[in-house]
Write an enzyme that holds these catalytic residues in place. Structure first.
Site, PDB file in Angstrom:
ATOM      1  N   LYS A  65       0.813  -1.221   0.000  1.00  0.00           N
ATOM      2  CA  LYS A  65       0.000   0.000   0.000  1.00  0.00           C
ATOM      3  C   LYS A  65       0.845   1.269   0.000  1.00  0.00           C
ATOM      4  O   LYS A  65       0.478   2.267  -0.632  1.00  0.00           O
ATOM      5  CB  LYS A  65      -0.961   0.000   1.185  1.00  0.00           C
ATOM      6  CG  LYS A  65      -2.063  -1.055   1.073  1.00  0.00           C
ATOM      7  CD  LYS A  65      -3.045  -0.951   2.224  1.00  0.00           C
ATOM      8  CE  LYS A  65      -4.151  -1.990   2.102  1.00  0.00           C
ATOM      9  NZ  LYS A  65      -5.164  -1.849   3.177  1.00  0.00           N
ATOM     10  N   ASP A 102     -10.481   2.085   2.271  1.00  0.00           N
ATOM     11  CA  ASP A 102     -10.623   1.316   3.516  1.00  0.00           C
ATOM     12  C   ASP A 102     -11.548   2.022   4.510  1.00  0.00           C
ATOM     13  O   ASP A 102     -12.448   1.408   5.092  1.00  0.00           O
ATOM     14  CB  ASP A 102      -9.257   1.075   4.159  1.00  0.00           C
ATOM     15  CG  ASP A 102      -8.441   0.025   3.424  1.00  0.00           C
ATOM     16  OD1 ASP A 102      -9.036  -0.856   2.793  1.00  0.00           O
ATOM     17  OD2 ASP A 102      -7.196   0.094   3.486  1.00  0.00           O
TER      18      ASP A 102
END
Length: 270
Positions: A65, A102
Site C-alpha cells: 500500500k 478502507d
C-alpha cells in the site's frame, strides 16, 4: 474485456476476485479480476507489466500500500490522509491515480450495522496503517471525537497530529475516562489470539465493538467484549464495503454490499 486485479504478497487467500466477480454479475459489468502475487521488491514492475497487458485498475494489499502511494501520480485526499493506497486506476489523461477506500468501507459497514456515528465518541485501538486510514472518514461521517490508543503512545500521537480537531491520542494506560460509544480494534492482535490491553471500564457506554479482522471464530477482542454484553461485529463487511467503493471508482456504478456479504459468509462458512 476490461482487466482488474489485486496485488499482494501473499495473495492466494484473497477474497477480492470472488467479491468483484459477484459485483460484476450483480451490475451487469463485463470484466475480469485476478489475484497477482508480486515480488516483495517488485511491485512497480508487476504493476507496469499488468498495465502493459491491458490492466485498467487494481487493488493493493499488504505489503504494497505504501509502494502504491509512492507510485501514483495523483492522490486523493483520502489516500493522502491514510499515507497509503489500496485502489489504483488510470484516468482519461493517462495519469495513474491512487485512492484509499478502507475508511469508506468501514463507515459503510458501521452504517449498515446502525452503529452510533453522529456526534459519537470513538475509541480506535492501534496506530498502524489500518488506524490512520479510517480516522478521516470517521470524522466525515459525523463522529464528534476520535481517540487513538496504542502501546507506543508516540505513534498514536503522530496520527492525531495529522488532524487539526477532534482527534486525541495516548497509550492504553492513559485513555480518557469518558463514554466511548464505539470501540474499533485496528490492531492485528487477533492473528495471535490476543487483544489490546484495554481496561473494561472503557466499555461502560459502548454500543458496538468492531474488529477489522474476521475469521471463523470471534477474535480475542470480540470474545472479551461479548463477555461484557457488548454488541460485536467483525471486519468482513468492511472488506466487502471497501471493494464496493473501488468497484464504483472503476466502473461508475455502486454495487449492493448486502447480497455479496451474505453470499461470502456462506462461502466461508461464517
Amino acid at each position: 474485456m476490461d482487466r482488474y486485479a489485486v496485488f499482494g504478497h501473499p495473495i492466494a487467500h484473497s477474497k477480492s476476485p470472488l467479491i468483484h466477480s459477484w459485483f460484476a454479475e450483480q451490475t451487469g459489468q463485463s470484466l475480469s479480476y485476478e489475484a497477482i502475487l508480486a515480488p516483495q521488491d517488485g511491485f512497480a514492475e508487476s504493476w507496469a507489466e499488468f498495465v502493459r497487458t491491458g490492466g485498467r485498475g487494481g487493488n493493493v494489499t499488504v505489503p504494497f500500500k505504501e509502494q502504491a502511494f509512492a507510485l501514483a501520480g495523483q492522490l486523493s485526499a483520502r489516500a493522502k490522509q491514510a499515507g497509503a493506497v489500496n485502489t489504483l486506476y488510470i484516468d482519461s489523461a493517462g495519469v495513474l491515480c491512487g485512492d484509499n477506500t478502507d475508511g469508506l468501507g468501514l463507515v459503510a459497514d458501521l452504517q449498515r450495522l446502525a452503529a452510533p456515528l453522529i456526534n459519537a465518541s470513538v475509541l480506535v485501538l492501534g496506530a498502524g496503517g489500518a488506524a490512520r486510514g479510517v480516522v478521516g472518514p470517521l470524522l466525515d461521517s459525523g463522529v464528534s471525537k476520535v481517540h487513538i490508543a496504542n502501546r507506543t503512545a508516540s505513534k498514536a500521537e503522530q496520527i492525531a497530529a495529522l488532524f487539526q480537531h477532534h482527534v486525541s491520542a495516548s497509550g492504553y494506560g492513559n485513555i480518557p475516562h469518558e463514554p466511548w460509544h464505539l470501540v474499533i480494534n485496528a490492531t492485528s492482535s487477533g492473528l495471535s489470539a490476543e487483544r489490546p490491553p484495554l481496561d473494561e471500564a472503557h466499555l461502560a457506554a459502548t454500543q458496538l465493538a468492531y474488529d477489522m479482522l474476521y475469521g471463523k471464530e470471534p477474535t480475542a477482542f470480540l470474545a472479551w467484549c461479548a463477555e461484557h454484553q457488548i454488541v460485536c461485529a467483525d471486519g468482513l463487511g468492511m472488506l466487502v464495503g471497501q471493494a464496493a467503493e473501488a468497484f464504483a471508482i472503476w466502473r461508475g456504478v455502486k454495487p449492493q454490499v448486502e447480497p455479496v456479504l451474505k453470499r461470502l459468509r456462506q462461502e466461508l462458512g461464517l
